[in-house]
Write an enzyme that holds these catalytic residues in place. Sequence first.
Site, mmCIF file in Angstrom:
data_model
loop_
_atom_site.group_PDB
_atom_site.id
_atom_site.type_symbol
_atom_site.label_atom_id
_atom_site.label_comp_id
_atom_site.label_asym_id
_atom_site.label_seq_id
_atom_site.Cartn_x
_atom_site.Cartn_y
_atom_site.Cartn_z
ATOM 1 N N CYS A 1 -18.507 -31.042 -23.515
ATOM 2 C CA CYS A 1 -19.849 -31.589 -23.367
ATOM 3 C C CYS A 1 -20.797 -30.391 -23.378
ATOM 4 C CB CYS A 1 -19.989 -32.362 -22.057
ATOM 5 S SG CYS A 1 -21.713 -32.639 -21.602
ATOM 6 N N TYR B 1 23.270 -14.309 -16.274
ATOM 7 C CA TYR B 1 24.412 -15.224 -16.264
ATOM 8 C C TYR B 1 25.591 -14.831 -17.146
ATOM 9 C CZ TYR B 1 21.794 -16.787 -20.345
ATOM 10 O OH TYR B 1 21.113 -16.823 -21.521
ATOM 11 N N ASP C 1 15.894 -22.716 -16.993
ATOM 12 C CA ASP C 1 15.106 -23.120 -18.152
ATOM 13 C C ASP C 1 14.000 -22.106 -18.430
ATOM 14 O OD1 ASP C 1 14.573 -24.733 -20.229
ATOM 15 O OD2 ASP C 1 13.651 -26.344 -19.077
ATOM 16 N N CYS D 1 -22.810 -37.808 -19.052
ATOM 17 C CA CYS D 1 -24.214 -37.723 -19.458
ATOM 18 C C CYS D 1 -24.473 -38.335 -20.828
ATOM 19 C CB CYS D 1 -24.669 -36.272 -19.446
ATOM 20 S SG CYS D 1 -23.926 -35.299 -20.748
ATOM 21 N N GLU E 1 17.979 -15.274 -18.412
ATOM 22 C CA GLU E 1 16.883 -16.151 -18.782
ATOM 23 C C GLU E 1 15.606 -15.609 -18.135
ATOM 24 O OE1 GLU E 1 18.140 -18.414 -20.734
ATOM 25 O OE2 GLU E 1 16.646 -20.004 -20.883
ATOM 26 N N TYR F 1 0.827 -1.199 0.000
ATOM 27 C CA TYR F 1 0.000 0.000 0.000
ATOM 28 C C TYR F 1 0.869 1.259 0.000
ATOM 29 C CZ TYR F 1 -3.314 3.506 1.628
ATOM 30 O OH TYR F 1 -4.071 4.628 1.753
ATOM 31 N N SER G 1 24.700 -20.719 -28.808
ATOM 32 C CA SER G 1 24.128 -21.824 -28.017
ATOM 33 C C SER G 1 25.225 -22.380 -27.125
ATOM 34 C CB SER G 1 23.711 -23.000 -28.851
ATOM 35 O OG SER G 1 22.967 -22.771 -29.878
ATOM 36 N N LEU G 2 24.909 -23.469 -26.469
ATOM 37 C CA LEU G 2 25.914 -24.127 -25.636
ATOM 38 C C LEU G 2 26.087 -25.560 -26.119
ATOM 39 C CD1 LEU G 2 24.797 -23.062 -22.053
ATOM 40 C CD2 LEU G 2 26.952 -22.453 -23.159
ATOM 41 N N LYS H 1 23.816 -31.740 -18.967
ATOM 42 C CA LYS H 1 22.366 -31.918 -18.840
ATOM 43 C C LYS H 1 22.034 -32.978 -17.803
ATOM 44 C CE LYS H 1 20.644 -29.352 -22.256
ATOM 45 N NZ LYS H 1 19.482 -29.280 -23.072
ATOM 46 N N LYS I 1 21.648 -24.259 -15.083
ATOM 47 C CA LYS I 1 21.109 -23.903 -16.391
ATOM 48 C C LYS I 1 19.623 -23.629 -16.187
ATOM 49 C CE LYS I 1 21.517 -25.219 -21.214
ATOM 50 N NZ LYS I 1 20.142 -25.164 -21.724
ATOM 51 N N CYS J 1 -25.752 -32.214 -17.379
ATOM 52 C CA CYS J 1 -24.614 -33.084 -17.128
ATOM 53 C C CYS J 1 -24.224 -32.960 -15.655
ATOM 54 C CB CYS J 1 -23.469 -32.633 -18.036
ATOM 55 S SG CYS J 1 -21.997 -33.626 -17.930
ATOM 56 N N PHE K 1 3.871 1.491 -0.920
ATOM 57 C CA PHE K 1 4.563 1.561 -2.207
ATOM 58 C C PHE K 1 3.654 2.196 -3.264
ATOM 59 C CE2 PHE K 1 5.733 0.027 -6.368
ATOM 60 C CZ PHE K 1 7.118 0.108 -6.373
ATOM 61 N N ASP K 2 2.422 1.722 -3.317
ATOM 62 C CA ASP K 2 1.480 2.261 -4.304
ATOM 63 C C ASP K 2 1.252 3.758 -4.118
ATOM 64 O OD1 ASP K 2 1.256 -0.153 -5.468
ATOM 65 O OD2 ASP K 2 -0.638 -0.696 -4.493
ATOM 66 N N LYS L 1 31.808 -22.864 -16.961
ATOM 67 C CA LYS L 1 32.486 -21.860 -17.784
ATOM 68 C C LYS L 1 33.906 -21.639 -17.286
ATOM 69 C CE LYS L 1 28.064 -19.545 -18.419
ATOM 70 N NZ LYS L 1 27.181 -18.465 -18.027
ATOM 71 N N ARG M 1 16.547 -13.802 -28.039
ATOM 72 C CA ARG M 1 17.680 -14.415 -28.723
ATOM 73 C C ARG M 1 17.423 -14.582 -30.228
ATOM 74 N NH1 ARG M 1 20.819 -20.017 -27.516
ATOM 75 N NH2 ARG M 1 20.077 -20.963 -29.419
ATOM 76 N N GLU N 1 27.318 -22.734 -12.870
ATOM 77 C CA GLU N 1 26.009 -22.114 -12.662
ATOM 78 C C GLU N 1 24.947 -23.148 -12.984
ATOM 79 O OE1 GLU N 1 25.824 -18.699 -15.342
ATOM 80 O OE2 GLU N 1 27.955 -18.451 -14.941
ATOM 81 N N CYS O 1 -20.031 -37.786 -23.906
ATOM 82 C CA CYS O 1 -19.633 -37.373 -22.558
ATOM 83 C C CYS O 1 -19.615 -38.589 -21.626
ATOM 84 C CB CYS O 1 -20.613 -36.325 -22.024
ATOM 85 S SG CYS O 1 -20.293 -35.877 -20.305
#
Length: 665
Positions: free
Chosen positions: A422, A223, A116, A407, A171, A33, A81-82, A310, A114, A428, A35-36, A286, A135, A112, A404
């Site tokens: 359905c 990263y 996703d 029903c 990411e 609040y 890419s990696l 991976k 990875k 139903c 903050f707003d 790395k 990317r 690090e 269904c």
Amino acid sequence: MSSVQIKIENLRKELNQHNHNYYVLDHPTISDYAFDMKLTELQKLEDENPQYFDVNSPTQRVGGEITKNFENVAHKNRMYSLANSYSKDDLLDWEKRLLKIIGVAQLEFTCELKYDGASINLTYENSKLKTAVTRGDGFIGDNVTPNIKTIKSIPLQIQEEFLKNFEIRGEIILPFKGFNKMNEERIANGEEPYRNPRNTASGSLKLQDSREVAKRPLDCLLYHIVTDEATYKTHFEILENARNVGFKVPKEIKLCKTIDEVFEFVNYWDKKRQELPYETDGVVVKVNSLHYQNEIGFTSKSPRWAIAYKFKAEQVTTTLNSISYQVGRTGAITPVANLEPVELAGTIVKRASLHNADQIEKLDIRVNDIVFVEKGGEIIPKIVGVDLEKRPFDSVAVQYATACPDCSIKLERKEGDAKHYCPNEYGCKTQIVGRIQHFISRKAMNIDGIGAETVELLFDAGLITNYADLYDLEIEQIIPLERMAQKSAENIINGIEASKQVPFSKVLFALGIRFCGETVSKKLAKHFKTIDSLMLADFETLKNVDEIGEKIAESIIAFFAVELNVEIVNRLKNKQLQFQLHEEDTTISNKLEGLLFVVSGVFSKFSRNELKKAIEENGGKNSGSLSKKTNYLIAGDAMGPAKKIKAEKLNIQIISEDKFIEMIG
Ligand code: AMP
Ligand code: ZN
């Protein structure tokens, strides 16, 4: 600088710091609040003094810009890419090649996780965020800056000593918590849940309306940095400094002196990743020295100085025994795979979602097949393929349900819909019972004494066929039912009676109009004030309400076009349910919204319970014990010393009763 300008600058600085505390450090120091209020104040000053407009002001984070076509932008530095590796031997081979290139006996690495999600390249000029580009194909991406600015953990401006001009890559992710919450809301609105956090995050970047993006709980984990400035010598150092000046660089990074330490990191996170709040699919290793990175260079696709390891997705095989179909409250049909029970990632899996007819066809899944089941980022395990060699010779393709399961009415599938439906909304059982169950649920009418099973019991006994019937129930009708007694029947009747005080916005939500979730219902209640004016509103009027789109407008019109719905609403009106907005509410203020308190000790002005009540009345929450999430400990006399030590260790603010009174004014 004029005094207004100073005021604007100070507010911007302060709000940036609060965003950082909340979204990066996970430790807010003021209420939502408060903050707003500050943000509103800044917005007002900026509106009145347009000469001080700044694209990087915190007011720009709420979104508003619409992008129809995203501009293509060439990356100044290619986004590679990696290379992947799947075993310790792969990693050892990689290390060997690097030692040979550099001609040293040992190299340091940074490990690090990875993350996703969807990769993003942020360009900073003179310490200010200039552009955010996806990317794309690595050479050219889409300019999604307005959308990215709404992600509050991304600094728009760097105040402290750091690089001046640089690109920082990261990411964009959707943490599980936010993802699940989004899905809960979608399900409550009768919408199809999102499949997984990664696709949802990446889809969010391409939304045309940045205000929609602002509503999604996206985050950005960083990263990699590209710069011409020679301030830092190692990758680890650069990441640590980036974190110190405000970027969200996860704490889960490690400087490893040897490849054995890299293995330790990999082993540790292979198990522990289940506990992370976001999805990961591996580790990225790395070379730490930036100088060596330069010497080692790139292949045509990826840096030679980095490699991804991976994790194995946990996968098992089992037999698909049968496929069954479930109907939801909105009539949507979901096919479910019934599996021979099998252990996967520590739990026994018996069922997996098959999503829809297209999915079954695409994977050509058949009953009695041996199927591969995986638990990836998805919450529910999924079938990822079929072992065709083990397919029985007499196997036949799945005939998707045409009727269904409940029903027996013929299913429908609209052009462009992934799901079958359905159409028998009012005949139903699952849909009828589902609607009543939604009506009584905690976030809707919150009727004490009735659970989901009670609804079914009442329906089966012929006592209710819609939620208005609840209000005609009499205690004598309930007592004879199975597992009922005087007391439980009384509870039901009392709960129903009490629900007549539930405020209008919740009643509206309880009606179960498709796409009208909690938030939308609040908006509608606030705008239309009474059910009558909502029912009278035409398509255009509805669509012009802030945040109400065509889909919602159509659904409201369709709902009230059904005579039965109007009749039910009228019956509820006669029963004195709240069908108009009452401004007065039990909450006194929102001053403490988002803040978590622990109350401990003895107080002079309040009793402990009064304090707790005051916290709640002002929008705050109470908790019995201290944790990382606690914002304030209100300490009275005779509070134990252990509590104090713990609070200090967790960096929790300890405040007095008087200070608290000051906070709530
Ligand atoms: P891939 O898409 O499998 O070639 O993996 C490369 C992608 O991994 C990069 O484009 C990044 O978006 C992503 N990624 C996630 N975490 C990291 C990390 N810690 N370091 C580098 N790249 C990462
Ligand atoms: Zn049906």
